[in-house]
Design a protein around this motif. Structure first.
Motif, short mmCIF file in Angstrom:
data_model
loop_
_atom_site.label_atom_id
_atom_site.label_comp_id
_atom_site.label_asym_id
_atom_site.label_seq_id
_atom_site.Cartn_x
_atom_site.Cartn_y
_atom_site.Cartn_z
N PHE A 1 4.60 -10.34 -16.07
CA PHE A 1 3.47 -10.28 -15.15
C PHE A 1 2.79 -8.92 -15.19
N THR A 2 1.64 -8.86 -14.56
CA THR A 2 0.78 -7.68 -14.54
C THR A 2 1.31 -6.62 -13.57
N LEU A 3 1.23 -5.36 -13.99
CA LEU A 3 1.49 -4.24 -13.09
C LEU A 3 0.22 -3.41 -13.01
N LEU A 4 -0.17 -3.08 -11.79
CA LEU A 4 -1.36 -2.27 -11.55
C LEU A 4 -0.96 -0.86 -11.15
N THR A 5 -1.78 0.09 -11.53
CA THR A 5 -1.53 1.48 -11.17
C THR A 5 -2.43 1.87 -9.99
N ASP A 6 -1.83 2.53 -9.03
CA ASP A 6 -2.52 2.95 -7.81
C ASP A 6 -2.19 4.43 -7.58
N PRO A 7 -2.68 5.32 -8.47
CA PRO A 7 -2.23 6.71 -8.48
C PRO A 7 -2.48 7.48 -7.18
N LYS A 8 -3.53 7.17 -6.49
CA LYS A 8 -3.84 7.89 -5.25
C LYS A 8 -3.43 7.12 -4.00
N GLY A 9 -2.83 5.95 -4.19
CA GLY A 9 -2.39 5.14 -3.06
C GLY A 9 -3.51 4.47 -2.30
N THR B 1 -5.46 0.36 1.55
CA THR B 1 -6.34 -0.77 1.87
C THR B 1 -5.55 -1.95 2.41
N TYR B 2 -4.36 -2.15 1.87
CA TYR B 2 -3.51 -3.27 2.30
C TYR B 2 -2.56 -2.88 3.44
N GLY B 3 -2.63 -1.64 3.89
CA GLY B 3 -1.81 -1.21 5.02
C GLY B 3 -0.36 -0.96 4.67
N VAL B 4 -0.10 -0.65 3.41
CA VAL B 4 1.26 -0.35 2.97
C VAL B 4 1.47 1.15 3.11
N GLY B 5 2.32 1.52 4.06
CA GLY B 5 2.53 2.93 4.34
C GLY B 5 3.70 3.51 3.59
N LYS B 6 4.08 4.68 3.99
CA LYS B 6 5.21 5.40 3.40
C LYS B 6 6.46 5.10 4.23
N PHE C 1 7.73 9.82 2.96
CA PHE C 1 7.18 10.16 1.64
C PHE C 1 7.39 9.11 0.56
N ILE C 2 8.27 8.14 0.75
CA ILE C 2 8.51 7.12 -0.28
C ILE C 2 7.50 5.98 -0.09
N PRO C 3 6.75 5.63 -1.13
CA PRO C 3 5.81 4.51 -1.00
C PRO C 3 6.53 3.25 -0.54
N GLY C 4 5.88 2.48 0.32
CA GLY C 4 6.50 1.30 0.90
C GLY C 4 6.69 0.15 -0.07
N ARG C 5 7.54 -0.79 0.33
CA ARG C 5 7.80 -2.01 -0.41
C ARG C 5 7.30 -3.16 0.46
N THR C 6 6.19 -3.74 0.07
CA THR C 6 5.60 -4.84 0.84
C THR C 6 5.06 -5.88 -0.12
N THR C 7 5.31 -7.15 0.20
CA THR C 7 4.82 -8.26 -0.61
C THR C 7 3.84 -9.09 0.21
N PHE C 8 2.72 -9.42 -0.42
CA PHE C 8 1.71 -10.28 0.19
C PHE C 8 1.60 -11.55 -0.64
N VAL C 9 1.56 -12.70 0.04
CA VAL C 9 1.20 -13.95 -0.62
C VAL C 9 -0.22 -14.25 -0.16
#
Length: 154
Positions: A89-97, A102-107, A111-119
Motif C-alpha cells: 500500500f501507499t505511504l505518504l510523507t508529511d514532513p511538517k505534520g 488537518t486531521y487532528g492527529v496530535g503528539k 513529542f511523538i507523532p500520534g497513531r490514529t486510524t481513520f476509515v
C-alpha cells in the motif's frame, strides 16, 4: 487542533507518496479509504502495525477499501520501509505534520507523532477514528469491522 469526528467530511489533502507523486483524498472518491497516521518507519510498533495492514490487505481490497499510511518520514525512508517489509500500500510523507494537524492527529508524550486510524467512506465521510499508541494491531481489527459493515451496505 480539532480532532475529526465520525460523520464529518474528511478534509482533502495533497501529499507526496514514496515516489514523489502527489496524492490526494479526491482520487479515492467512490472507495473506502483507511488513512492511518503512525509515528516512524521501521520502529517496532509501527512495523508491527504496517505488517498487520499488509497481512490483512487482501481483506481490505476485497471489501473495496484502500490502505494509505502517513508519517513525517522522507520519501526515501518510505521506499526502504516498503521494500524491507513488502508493503503493498501507499505511504505518504508529511514532513511538517500539516496533514496530521488537518486531521487532528496530535503528539503523544508531547513529542511523538500520534497513531490514529481513520476509515473514510465512499462519500468521503469519516466512519471511524481510532487512536492509540500501544496496541497498534487494534487499528486493523476496528477498521475491518467498519469496512465490512460499509461493504454490506453497498
Amino acid at each position: 487542533m480539532t480532532k475529526l469526528k465520525v460523520g464529518e467530511e474528511a478534509p482533502d489533502f495533497v501529499a507526496k507518496d514514496s515516489n514523489g507523486k502527489d496524492r490526494s483524498l479526491k482520487e479515492f472518491a467512490g472507495k473506502i479509504l483507511i488513512l492511518y497516521f503512525y509515528p516512524k518507519d521501521d520502529t517496532p510498533g509501527c512495523t508491527k502495525e504496517a505488517c498487520s495492514f499488509r497481512d490483512q490487505y487482501e481483506q481490505f481490497i476485497k471489501a473495496g477499501a484502500e490502505v494509505v499510511g502517513v508519517s513525517s518520514d522522507s520519501e526515501e525512508s518510505h521506499q526502504k520501509f516498503i521494500s524491507k517489509y513488502k508493503l503493498p500500500f501507499t505511504l505518504l510523507t508529511d514532513p511538517k505534520g500539516e496533514l496530521a494537524k488537518t486531521y487532528g492527529v496530535g503528539k503523544e508524550l508531547l513529542f511523538i507523532p500520534g497513531r490514529t486510524t481513520f476509515v473514510i467512506d465512499r462519500e468521503q465521510k469519516v466512519q471511524l477514528v481510532h487512536s492509540g499508541m500501544m496496541n497498534a494491531e487494534a487499528h486493523i481489527t476496528e477498521s475491518l469491522k467498519i469496512i465490512e459493515n460499509l461493504s454490506a451496505q453497498k
